[in-house]
Design a protein around this motif. Structure first.
Motif, PDB file in Angstrom:
ATOM      1  N   PRO A  70     -92.171  73.940 -39.696  1.00 60.59           N
ATOM      2  CA  PRO A  70     -91.581  73.534 -40.971  1.00 60.59           C
ATOM      3  C   PRO A  70     -92.693  73.299 -41.999  1.00 60.59           C
ATOM      4  CG  PRO A  70     -90.664  72.258 -39.147  1.00 60.59           C
ATOM      5  CD  PRO A  70     -91.832  73.000 -38.603  1.00 60.59           C
TER       6      PRO A  70
ATOM      7  N   THR B 113     -83.965  70.597 -42.069  1.00 62.67           N
ATOM      8  CA  THR B 113     -84.797  69.979 -41.040  1.00 62.67           C
ATOM      9  C   THR B 113     -84.741  70.856 -39.799  1.00 62.67           C
ATOM     10  OG1 THR B 113     -84.405  67.751 -41.884  1.00 62.67           O
ATOM     11  CG2 THR B 113     -85.136  67.939 -39.597  1.00 62.67           C
ATOM     12  N   ARG B 114     -85.892  71.298 -39.365  1.00 71.04           N
ATOM     13  CA  ARG B 114     -85.960  72.219 -38.225  1.00 71.04           C
ATOM     14  C   ARG B 114     -87.090  71.824 -37.291  1.00 71.04           C
ATOM     15  NH1 ARG B 114     -84.932  78.406 -40.445  1.00 71.04           N
ATOM     16  NH2 ARG B 114     -82.823  78.048 -41.228  1.00 71.04           N
TER      17      ARG B 114
ATOM     18  N   CYS C 244     -88.288  71.241 -43.793  1.00 68.70           N
ATOM     19  CA  CYS C 244     -89.010  72.408 -44.320  1.00 68.70           C
ATOM     20  C   CYS C 244     -88.596  72.643 -45.764  1.00 68.70           C
ATOM     21  CB  CYS C 244     -88.706  73.646 -43.481  1.00 68.70           C
ATOM     22  SG  CYS C 244     -89.518  75.141 -44.079  1.00 68.70           S
TER      23      CYS C 244
END
Length: 380
Positions: free
Chosen positions: A159, A304-305, A298
């Motif tokens: 990210p 959100t990863r 990210c």
């Protein structure tokens, strides 16, 4: 009467031919003009002879002399091609410059900076972020001069939490698109507007807007450092072939389409799928473990990863497994020893960015190796 007319016509024809012959050979006919012009064209013959004499000057095959080129003592001299010098272009200058440039005792390698004191201004620190092989985002330890290695700083691997605005940042085409054999890169002198734009993009492929074409690329703020880097690249590589430049520009143009979103989304999905399958296999093992991953927001995907690093950092948990690379090798899996990355050999690195066939074979052999712990083979 008829014969009389024929006779008249014959005499007129003879007279006309005589007149034409006189005009051709005595007057201003083409042949006479050619003969008279020969004396007036001697200047061109002289010029041709002089040009041939200059062209015959030996320049060792590494240069040429020209009639209207450089003159020394009133005579044309050799104009040497790049990297050659001397009166006959026989001296290869580049090797001399390379030897002087690279034979430096000003710098020594001191290893991992984690054991150093902070606020050390007498060092140049390489900050690899994300790390290789762990995939973690890192910051400077010493507080001195830094070179930020962002080879894996792309949305398919990690990210992008925010702007990266350092004095000198280097990137890599081989990790961006997988074209490792191209050996091509850029140096970018980041003026304010250009550097700001690149940073906001996170940085993605709009780097095209301010590149000087020269395997990696770098964003450099200091103009003096930038010029030294250009000199280094010239001495190290002596330039990049036009075929390579055109091939890479085509690759980047394809990756740039729609601001790079389709390309990075595809690459991220591929890496995410590989990590999900890999994690499932290692979750069944007590002998092996891999690095933990923590989700981040990210700015490129606006989500959100979890990171999906290019490499798995495998640890052999058993006390007797001192060399993890050899343990994996016994299972027909090739990895790199931890000592290659300044770590213990209880660790080993596995590449996850090879072809799909290679990854499927890796998964098959990892599954077999893990299943030996409970004697239950099931390919994931």
């Amino acid at each position: 009467m008829k014969n009389y007319c024929y006779g008249i016509c014959f005499l007129i024809s003879v007279a006309i031919n005589i007149l034409f012959s006189i005009h051709l050979y005595v007057g201003d006919g083409p042949i006479n003009q050619e003969i008279s012009c020969r004396s007036s064209l001697t200047w061109s013959e002289k010029a041709a002879a002089e040009a041939e004499a200059v062209a015959a000057i030996s320049c060792s095959g590494h240069g040429r002399a020209f009639l209207d080129g450089s003159i020394s003592d009133g005579q044309p001299v050799c104009e040497c091609y790049g990297c050659y010098s001397g009166t006959d272009c026989s001296e290869l200058q580049l090797y001399k410059d390379q030897t002087r440039f690279f034979n430096s005792k000003n710098f020594v390698y001191r290893g991992d900076t984690n054991s150093w004191q902070t606020n050390n201004t007498d060092v140049i620190e390489f900050v690899t972020s994300p790390t290789n092989p762990g995939g973690e985002l890192k910051k400077s330890v010493t507080g001195g001069k830094t070179i930020h290695d962002h080879a894996y700083f792309w949305p398919q691997f990690t990210p992008i939490p925010g702007p990266s605005d350092h004095d000198l940042m280097i990137f890599s085409l081989s990790k961006l698109t997988g074209h490792a054999g191209t050996r091509f890169g850029y140096v970018v002198y980041a003026v304010l507007a250009c550097g700001f734009f690149l940073i906001i993009i996170c940085p993605v492929l709009n780097i095209f807007l301010c590149t000087l074409i020269i395997y990696r690329w770098a964003i450099i703020k200091d103009k003096d450092v930038y010029e030294k880097v250009l000199n280094y690249i010239y001495l190290a590589n002596a330039g990049i072939s036009k075929d390579t430049q055109l091939r890479v520009l085509k690759v980047l143009k394809v990756a740039m389409k729609a601001d790079g979103k389709p390309f990075f989304e595809f690459a991220y999905n591929q890496m995410s799928d590989r990590w999900n399958r890999l994690t499932s296999v290692f979750s069944k093992s007590t002998r092996f473990s891999i690095q933990p991953r923590h989700p981040l927001h990210c700015n490129f995907f606006h989500q959100t990863r979890q990171p999906s690093p290019a490499y798995a950092w495998v640890k052999c948990e058993r006390q007797e497994d001192n060399d993890c690379a050899e343990v994996l090798k016994a299972g027909k899996i090739i990895g790199q020893s931890g000592s290659t990355f300044s770590a213990k050999d209880r660790y080993a690195r596995l590449s996850l960015i090879k072809s799909q066939d290679d990854f499927e074979l890796l998964m098959q052999r990892l599954t077999e190796l893990v299943s030996l712990e409970n004697h239950n083979i099931e390919i994931m």
